[in-house]
Design a protein around this motif. Structure first.
Motif, PDB file in Angstrom:
ATOM      1  N   ASP A 176       0.847  -1.190   0.000  1.00  0.00           N
ATOM      2  CA  ASP A 176       0.000   0.000   0.000  1.00  0.00           C
ATOM      3  C   ASP A 176       0.882   1.239   0.000  1.00  0.00           C
ATOM      4  N   SER A 177       0.725   2.077  -1.022  1.00  0.00           N
ATOM      5  CA  SER A 177       1.652   3.191  -1.196  1.00  0.00           C
ATOM      6  C   SER A 177       1.031   4.250  -2.097  1.00  0.00           C
ATOM      7  N   HIS A 178       1.616   5.457  -2.060  1.00  0.00           N
ATOM      8  CA  HIS A 178       1.277   6.488  -3.037  1.00  0.00           C
ATOM      9  C   HIS A 178       1.508   5.961  -4.453  1.00  0.00           C
ATOM     10  N   PHE A 179       2.509   5.098  -4.601  1.00  0.00           N
ATOM     11  CA  PHE A 179       2.829   4.494  -5.899  1.00  0.00           C
ATOM     12  C   PHE A 179       2.090   3.160  -6.012  1.00  0.00           C
ATOM     13  N   ASP A 180       1.339   2.988  -7.060  1.00  0.00           N
ATOM     14  CA  ASP A 180       0.647   1.717  -7.291  1.00  0.00           C
ATOM     15  C   ASP A 180       1.636   0.728  -7.888  1.00  0.00           C
ATOM     16  N   MET A 181       2.462   0.148  -7.017  1.00  0.00           N
ATOM     17  CA  MET A 181       3.556  -0.688  -7.486  1.00  0.00           C
ATOM     18  C   MET A 181       3.088  -2.046  -8.001  1.00  0.00           C
ATOM     19  N   ARG A 182       1.797  -2.320  -7.913  1.00  0.00           N
ATOM     20  CA  ARG A 182       1.272  -3.526  -8.535  1.00  0.00           C
ATOM     21  C   ARG A 182       1.293  -3.391 -10.060  1.00  0.00           C
ATOM     22  N   SER A 183       1.374  -2.165 -10.539  1.00  0.00           N
ATOM     23  CA  SER A 183       1.385  -1.916 -11.979  1.00  0.00           C
ATOM     24  C   SER A 183       2.811  -1.931 -12.518  1.00  0.00           C
ATOM     25  N   PRO A 184       3.105  -2.744 -13.524  1.00  0.00           N
ATOM     26  CA  PRO A 184       4.452  -2.746 -14.116  1.00  0.00           C
ATOM     27  C   PRO A 184       4.865  -1.381 -14.659  1.00  0.00           C
ATOM     28  N   ASP A 185       3.921  -0.665 -15.250  1.00  0.00           N
ATOM     29  CA  ASP A 185       4.250   0.656 -15.797  1.00  0.00           C
ATOM     30  C   ASP A 185       4.613   1.634 -14.691  1.00  0.00           C
ATOM     31  N   VAL A 186       3.940   1.534 -13.556  1.00  0.00           N
ATOM     32  CA  VAL A 186       4.264   2.412 -12.422  1.00  0.00           C
ATOM     33  C   VAL A 186       5.641   2.066 -11.880  1.00  0.00           C
ATOM     34  N   ARG A 187       5.965   0.790 -11.808  1.00  0.00           N
ATOM     35  CA  ARG A 187       7.286   0.392 -11.321  1.00  0.00           C
ATOM     36  C   ARG A 187       8.379   0.918 -12.241  1.00  0.00           C
ATOM     37  N   ARG A 188       8.139   0.834 -13.538  1.00  0.00           N
ATOM     38  CA  ARG A 188       9.128   1.356 -14.488  1.00  0.00           C
ATOM     39  C   ARG A 188       9.266   2.872 -14.369  1.00  0.00           C
ATOM     40  N   ASP A 189       8.137   3.568 -14.253  1.00  0.00           N
ATOM     41  CA  ASP A 189       8.172   5.020 -14.122  1.00  0.00           C
ATOM     42  C   ASP A 189       8.880   5.420 -12.836  1.00  0.00           C
ATOM     43  N   PHE A 190       8.609   4.687 -11.743  1.00  0.00           N
ATOM     44  CA  PHE A 190       9.279   4.947 -10.468  1.00  0.00           C
ATOM     45  C   PHE A 190      10.788   4.800 -10.626  1.00  0.00           C
TER      46      PHE A 190
END
Length: 202
Positions: A176-190
């Motif tokens: 649970d985070s400000h970043f939706d790290m369940r999403s691959p695209d969000v992880r890449r953007d992060f």
């Protein structure tokens, strides 16, 4: 950059002995199905189709089996990721290596079991007792990201890799985070927005 050696078992297969492999595969299946605390050496032996004395010829304790099976899981998972990212440019290896490693942890039924119904034992193995795991995975990241790079120092590479691993582990432990790290695209953007700039100052 002269990279430090990768721990044995994380690039090469952790064991080529078919019986040991069978035991570790059985252990991983047992830990995934029932958690760490509920699994005994007898359970692992039965699932592997061997006698418990055979298990003890390879591993002295349940703790040794747990450690060896964790190394096998890391080897199998990270070898697949490495094959997928090794031809990418260095920056993209950071992005994809981070994104895919965290994603693999999220997708693993073993992770779900350890952090779900087996919380006490699982959290301790990934927090207070996580030093060896962090060290092993950090060394793998060094191998992934800086192999063949002769600039800089191995100490810089090891420190940077550990920061990446600790950040990734924090997102696995607390999704649970400000970043939706369940999403691959969000992880890449992060990784592009925060990890790549971080690496320039470490």
């Amino acid at each position: 950059m002269t990279t430090p050696p990768v721990p044995e078992g994380l690039v090469e297969s952790p064991t080529e002995d078919p019986t040991a492999t069978k035991i570790l595969d059985a252990a991983l299946a047992e830990f995934t199905d029932f958690g760490i605390r509920r699994v005994s050496v007898d359970n692992i032996a039965a699932r592997a189709g061997v006698h418990r004395t055979t298990v003890y010829r390879y591993f002295s304790t349940k703790a040794e089996i747990l450690q060896a099976s964790a190394v096998k899981w890391l080897h199998d998972t990270f070898s697949t990721i490495y094959d997928e990212i090794q031809t990418l440019p260095p920056d993209e290896r950071v992005v994809e290596g981070f994104a895919r490693a965290v994603g693999a942890c999220y997708a693993s039924p073993l992770t779900a079991r350890v952090l779900g119904s087996d919380t006490d034992a699982g959290l301790r193995s990934l927090t207070v007792d996580a030093g060896p795991v962090i060290g092993m995975v950090s060394a793998v990241f060094v191998h992934w990201l800086w192999e063949g790079d002769e600039s800089g120092s191995s100490e810089d590479a090891a420190g940077t890799a550990e920061v990446l691993v600790r950040l990734g582990l924090s997102f696995v432990l607390t999704p649970d985070s400000h970043f939706d790290m369940r999403s691959p695209d969000v992880r890449r953007d992060f990784a592009r927005r925060y990890l790549l700039p971080l690496m320039t100052v470490l």
